[in-house]
Scaffold this active site. Structure first.
Site, PDB file in Angstrom:
ATOM      1  CG  HIS A   1      -7.142   6.134   3.158  1.00 42.28           C
ATOM      2  ND1 HIS A   1      -6.329   7.045   2.872  1.00 42.28           N
ATOM      3  CD2 HIS A   1      -7.320   5.108   2.273  1.00 42.28           C
ATOM      4  CE1 HIS A   1      -5.611   6.648   1.852  1.00 42.28           C
ATOM      5  NE2 HIS A   1      -6.361   5.767   1.464  1.00 42.28           N
TER       6      HIS A   1
ATOM      7  CD  GLU B   1      -5.538   2.919   4.738  1.00 45.30           C
ATOM      8  OE1 GLU B   1      -6.453   2.367   4.889  1.00 45.30           O
ATOM      9  OE2 GLU B   1      -4.933   3.490   3.579  1.00 45.30           O
TER      10      GLU B   1
ATOM     11  CG  ASP C   1      -2.405   0.679   1.033  1.00 50.05           C
ATOM     12  OD1 ASP C   1      -2.536   1.246   0.018  1.00 50.05           O
ATOM     13  OD2 ASP C   1      -3.203   0.754   2.041  1.00 50.05           O
ATOM     14  CG  HIS C   2      -1.285   5.097   0.596  1.00 48.76           C
ATOM     15  ND1 HIS C   2      -1.586   5.973  -0.182  1.00 48.76           N
ATOM     16  CD2 HIS C   2      -2.318   4.420   0.826  1.00 48.76           C
ATOM     17  CE1 HIS C   2      -2.782   6.186  -0.662  1.00 48.76           C
ATOM     18  NE2 HIS C   2      -3.423   4.811   0.016  1.00 48.76           N
TER      19      HIS C   2
HETATM   20 ZN   LIG Z   1      -5.160   4.172  -0.061  1.00 52.29          ZN
END
Ligand SMILES: [Zn+2]
Length: 304
Positions: free
Chosen positions: A170, A125, A52-53
């Site tokens: 998010h 998030e 993810d990110h």
């Molecule tokens: Zn995301």
């Protein structure tokens, strides 16, 4: 699809381990990926391993994972991870895409797909807080999608998806606080399709971040606009917790001490407080939520 975050990798390695140079985030994500490679065969389904990110300051984390994939590719012809997300949406567009392109050139050599971000996903998030970001940045422009498409499409064997912001956030918020505009994805597809003029009406593959709390109507509309993947974290976190909460509520009187319960003051309670019991209840509740997500996404029995 199994996604590891940088914080998740660190958690797998152990929160007490030094993570100054992302070593815990790297080792934990690699350990998790190897675990998935080992047990995936038992489930008889193909697994996509994703991360993810990753913002600019976190790129050493991806460098560590890429090195592990290159090593794995040399031995097996497959990368350790199927895809990585680079989220350089904090940077100016040209810088965002030029760094993405640099990485895509390396990814393409070992069959790793790149997911990149345009605009900013709102909310909070995994320690990144975008709750106060200027709302105009939450909506991507078609010109930005087209520019990125052109640049990344120049990479031989390059595979990429685009997490374009369209008001998605998010987290889960009270109704009325999220203004989803999936029409932005539609408009971008139309813009690129007209430029390319090759008969493909959905040239860009989009990713929907912040799927938690979204209506089925918005999800279906986003799919029509070319969304091929939706991230759902907050709702699955809640489902996992809710399973544990329900387990505790059901067995409350058997969970108040090691010995003694409503059946007898001498009865041991080990089989109730064994952590696997409550964690399994969490897994079951999360699995049920994922089945619902698969239904929302028209993604049931599509692999046969
Ligand atoms: Zn995301």
């Amino acid at each position: 699809m199994v996604t590891f975050s940088k914080g998740g990798g660190q958690f797998i390695a152990g929160k007490s381990v030094n993570n100054d140079a992302d070593q815990a985030s790297i080792a934990g994500a690699i350990a998790g990926a190897k675990h998935v490679h080992e047990v995936a065969a038992l489930y008889n389904v193909p697994v996509v391993l994703h991360t993810d990110h990753c913002q600019k300051a976190w790129l050493p984390w991806i460098d560590g994972l890429l090195a592990a994939s290159e090593e794995h590719f040399e031995k097996t012809g497959e990368p350790l991870f199927s895809s990585h997300m680079l989220d350089l949406s904090e940077e100016p567009l040209e810088e965002n895409i030029s760094i993405c392109k640099e990485y895509l050139e390396k990814f393409a050599k070992v069959n790793i797909l790149l997911e990149f971000e345009l605009g900013v996903t709102g909310g909070e998030e995994d320690g990144v807080d975008n709750t106060d970001v200027d709302s105009s940045r939450l909506y991507t422009q078609p010109e930005e999608v087209w520019y990125s498409y052109q640049q990344l499409n120049e990479v031989p064997n390059g595979m990429f998806t685009c997490a374009a912001s369209f008001g998605n956030v998010h987290g889960v918020y009270a109704p009325g606080n999220v203004d989803l505009q999936p029409v932005i994805l539609h408009n971008s597809q139309k813009y690129i399709a007209e430029k390319l003029d090759d008969g493909n009406d959905k040239p860009m593959r989009f990713v929907f971040h912040g799927g938690s709390g979204s209506s089925v109507k918005d999800i279906r509309y986003a799919i029509e606009a070319g969304v091929v993947k939706m991230n759902i974290d907050t709702d699955t976190q809640w489902a996992f917790w809710d399973g544990i909460r329900a387990y505790e509520a059901e067995h409350h009187d058997y969970l108040q001490g090691q010995i003694g319960n409503p059946d007898s003051p001498d009865k041991p309670n080990k089989k109730y407080y064994d952590p696997r019991m409550s964690l399994r209840a969490g897994e079951e509740a999360m699995a049920a939520r994922l089945i619902q997500a698969a239904e929302d996404l028209n993604c049931v029995n599509v692999l046969n």
